[in-house]
Design a protein around this motif. Structure first.
Motif, PDB file in Angstrom:
ATOM      1  N   THR A  28      19.651  20.666  -4.606  1.00  0.00           N
ATOM      2  CA  THR A  28      20.412  21.793  -5.123  1.00  0.00           C
ATOM      3  C   THR A  28      20.894  22.648  -3.959  1.00  0.00           C
ATOM      4  OG1 THR A  28      18.428  23.150  -5.354  1.00  0.00           O
ATOM      5  CG2 THR A  28      19.078  21.821  -7.255  1.00  0.00           C
ATOM      6  N   GLY A  29      22.030  23.263  -4.128  1.00  0.00           N
ATOM      7  CA  GLY A  29      22.572  24.138  -3.096  1.00  0.00           C
ATOM      8  C   GLY A  29      23.090  23.345  -1.903  1.00  0.00           C
ATOM      9  N   CYS A  75      14.274  31.330  -1.939  1.00  0.00           N
ATOM     10  CA  CYS A  75      14.538  30.345  -2.997  1.00  0.00           C
ATOM     11  C   CYS A  75      13.462  30.352  -4.074  1.00  0.00           C
ATOM     12  CB  CYS A  75      14.640  28.944  -2.392  1.00  0.00           C
ATOM     13  SG  CYS A  75      15.995  28.726  -1.220  1.00  0.00           S
ATOM     14  N   ASP A 127      14.967  20.336  -6.798  1.00  0.00           N
ATOM     15  CA  ASP A 127      14.392  20.890  -8.019  1.00  0.00           C
ATOM     16  C   ASP A 127      13.199  20.039  -8.453  1.00  0.00           C
ATOM     17  OD1 ASP A 127      15.503  18.599  -9.021  1.00  0.00           O
ATOM     18  OD2 ASP A 127      17.060  19.591 -10.175  1.00  0.00           O
ATOM     19  N   TRP A 132      16.507  20.721   2.916  1.00  0.00           N
ATOM     20  CA  TRP A 132      17.271  20.729   1.661  1.00  0.00           C
ATOM     21  C   TRP A 132      16.297  21.036   0.529  1.00  0.00           C
ATOM     22  CZ3 TRP A 132      22.151  17.349   1.599  1.00  0.00           C
ATOM     23  CH2 TRP A 132      23.040  17.801   0.622  1.00  0.00           C
ATOM     24  N   ARG A 133      16.757  21.892  -0.383  1.00  0.00           N
ATOM     25  CA  ARG A 133      15.932  22.261  -1.522  1.00  0.00           C
ATOM     26  C   ARG A 133      16.127  21.262  -2.655  1.00  0.00           C
ATOM     27  NH1 ARG A 133      16.666  27.536  -5.479  1.00  0.00           N
ATOM     28  NH2 ARG A 133      14.893  27.072  -6.854  1.00  0.00           N
ATOM     29  N   ASN A 151      16.254  16.405  -7.609  1.00  0.00           N
ATOM     30  CA  ASN A 151      17.679  16.472  -7.331  1.00  0.00           C
ATOM     31  C   ASN A 151      17.969  17.572  -6.308  1.00  0.00           C
ATOM     32  OD1 ASN A 151      18.251  14.498  -9.346  1.00  0.00           O
ATOM     33  ND2 ASN A 151      18.060  16.100 -10.896  1.00  0.00           N
TER      34      ASN A 151
END
Length: 547
Positions: free
Chosen positions: A329-330, A364, A323, A320-321, A327
């Motif tokens: 994102t995507g 990304c 920020d 999982w990406r 948090n």
């Protein structure tokens, strides 16, 4: 609450210290294959004798005995072949000694666990940190017998270690034991014999800087021509000058080919190894050389564009990406792999999954990937998880070492940094704080997805618990209450006061622009009459007070 173990600080993993590339030898003639088989078998027999001599020396080995062995091998091969054989022998003996030390530690851990559980009453429950007693008297009795067996085994291994005795099999112990189970492996005796002989061949040579093309024994020109220096007993098979045999096949390295060509033209050291794949019936050439480890960038510089948290599992990578504020994102991503089958198949599956992960990271724009610094060497013991066979198989199947090495090596070429974090409580806290808030009717968040968020936040230095970094707000740093009513329909406040803010648990008081202290919201001044609620609100708003 139980005491938590200290969490190690995240760090940027070092890059690879070596490079290995491989290409197939296509177009070999029958005469070429015959020469390769003869050279491999001849040098393999010499390597076997040298390994036997090194094991016989044990702890009495010295530089003088090394030089004497090398002189004996030079007469049967050449000085450079003898140097490669003796170096490979010493590496194999040192590897056996390290495995012997690890075996001693495993036996000692098993003996300690059994002795502790035998000292407890039968049926006594254990805790998360210490195991309890055995479940029945029958199990207790069987474990006493196993304790004596482990103690005898430990005494024998310690005696071997003190005397410098190691157990080494050229070709591999697993392949050796396969000879007694040909029916289960669906191999004939001739097929097994072919594999056994191919594994015991020796066709590898160390590089030497300053020599032509970086290797005098197995030489590869920039045009891809491969030539081998034949041992002295096989010199009559040479088809070129100075006792060399030139193969008809040409090699071309598609991966890192430019870097390899630069080293060859500069006459820098390159080691080569020729091996035969008995399953596919193909010959391969592997080139390898050392490189200085790349300097790691600071942790904050790697995290400047966010991070991708990766949770390693037995059959997939959950990513999982995040920020820069931690948090997610995507959408979460999953990169599956299948670790069943042969070693080559498992390695290909891991490389394919890591390639997809790195390509997604480049898409990304993220420059850092956070992974757990896993090590299950102390967690796979039979005595600690004796009844949990599926759990032991699960943690044994996790490709921790292979994946970490592959990921570090592959990420070095893409400019992506690998951040290793402490794996303590990442799955537990990820499920507790992130799984339910991120689940919806259109997306199911698994516990592995939640763990990837915990890993990424730990790499960034954020706490794993759910929350948004505080920012200064008006009226004491708090937001307005739910607009409709005081039930949970509107949810909780989105932003809370910082835990370091003074008086955050007290009653909020507002200082107006005129510097006047407003009245407290609770109660009314003495000597005044009770007014309606609407008039109280109007008076408070005119005074600049929050209602």
């Amino acid at each position: 609450m139980a005491d938590l173990r200290p969490i190690d600080t995240p760090f940027v993993a070092l890059g690879p210290s070596g490079v290995a590339i491989r290409d197939r030898l296509k177009g070999l003639t029958p005469e070429d294959e015959k020469v390769l088989r003869l050279v491999g078998a001849h040098l393999g027999s010499i390597a076997s004798r040298d390994l036997k001599a090194r094991c016989r020396d044990g702890l009495e080995h010295s530089t003088d005995t090394w030089a004497a062995r090398k002189r004996e091998l030079t007469a049967e091969s050449s000085s450079r072949w003898a140097g490669s054989i003796t170096k490979s022998t010493h590496d194999q003996w040192a590897l056996a000694r390290r495995g012997q030390a690890a075996h001693v530690q495993s036996l000692e851990a098993g003996i300690r666990t059994i002795a502790h559980r035998l000292s407890l009453p039968v049926g006594e429950k254990g805790s998360k940190k210490t195991p309890g007693g055995y479940r029945s008297h029958h199990e207790w009795f069987q474990k006493t017998r196993r304790l004596h067996a482990l103690e005898d085994r430990l005494a024998a291994v310690r005696a071997d270690r003190e005397n410098g005795v190691v157990r080494v099999v050229r070709g591999g112990k697993r392949l050796l034991n396969t000879r007694h189970n040909l029916g289960q492996t669906q191999l004939t005796e001739a097929e097994w014999r072919q594999r056994w002989e191919a594994e015991r061949w020796f066709l590898q040579a160390d590089g030497e800087s300053g020599k032509r093309y970086g290797n005098e024994t197995i030489r590869v020109s920039p045009e891809g021509e491969v030539s081998i220096k034949l041992p002295a007993p096989l010199a009559e098979l040479a088809n070129a000058r100075h006792g060399r045999y030139v193969l008809a096949a040409k090699v071309w390295f598609p991966h890192r080919g430019t870097e390899w060509a630069d080293r060859v033209e500069a006459n820098r050291a390159i080691a080569y190894r020729i091996h035969y794949d008995t399953v596919c019936g193909r010959w391969y050439l592997t080139a390898s050389w050392q490189i200085p480890p790349a300097k790691t960038i600071p942790l904050q510089a790697a995290l400047a564009d966010g991070v991708i948290g990766v949770d390693t599992n037995a059959d997939h990578l959950a990513a999982w990406r995040l920020d820069t504020h931690g948090n997610p994102t995507g959408q979460p991503r999953r990169f599956s792999y299948d670790l069943s089958g042969t070693t080559q198949h498992r390695d290909a599956q891991v490389r394919h999954a890591l390639s997809r992960l790195l390509n997604w990271a480049k898409t990304c724009g993220v420059k850092a990937i956070a992974v757990e610094d896993l090590d299950f060497q102390a967690e796979k013991t039979r005595e600690k998880h004796g009844r949990k066979r599926r759990f032991r198989q699960l943690i044994s199947g996790l490709p921790t070492g292979r994946l970490r090495g592959r990921l570090t090596s592959m990420a070095d070429q893409t400019g992506i940094s690998i951040i290793a974090v402490d794996p303590a409580y990442t799955s537990k806290w990820g499920v507790q704080h992130w799984q339910k808030p991120l689940a919806s009717k259109n997306r199911t968040t698994t516990r592995h997805d939640a763990a990837s968020i915990a890993i990424g936040r730990r790499a960034q230095g954020h706490p794993i618990r759910l929350g948004v970094p505080p920012r200064p707000l008006r009226h004491g740093g708090r937001t307005a209450p739910p607009p409709a009513h005081r039930s949970d329909e509107q949810g909780h406040r989105t932003i809370q006061a910082d835990r370091c803010a003074p008086g955050r648990e007290g009653t909020r008081r507002l200082v107006t622009d005129r510097g006047q202290e407003p009245r407290a919201r609770t109660g009314r001044p003495q000597g005044t009459r009770a007014t309606s609620a609407a008039k109280t609100v109007r008076d408070a708003r005119s005074a600049g007070q929050w209602v």
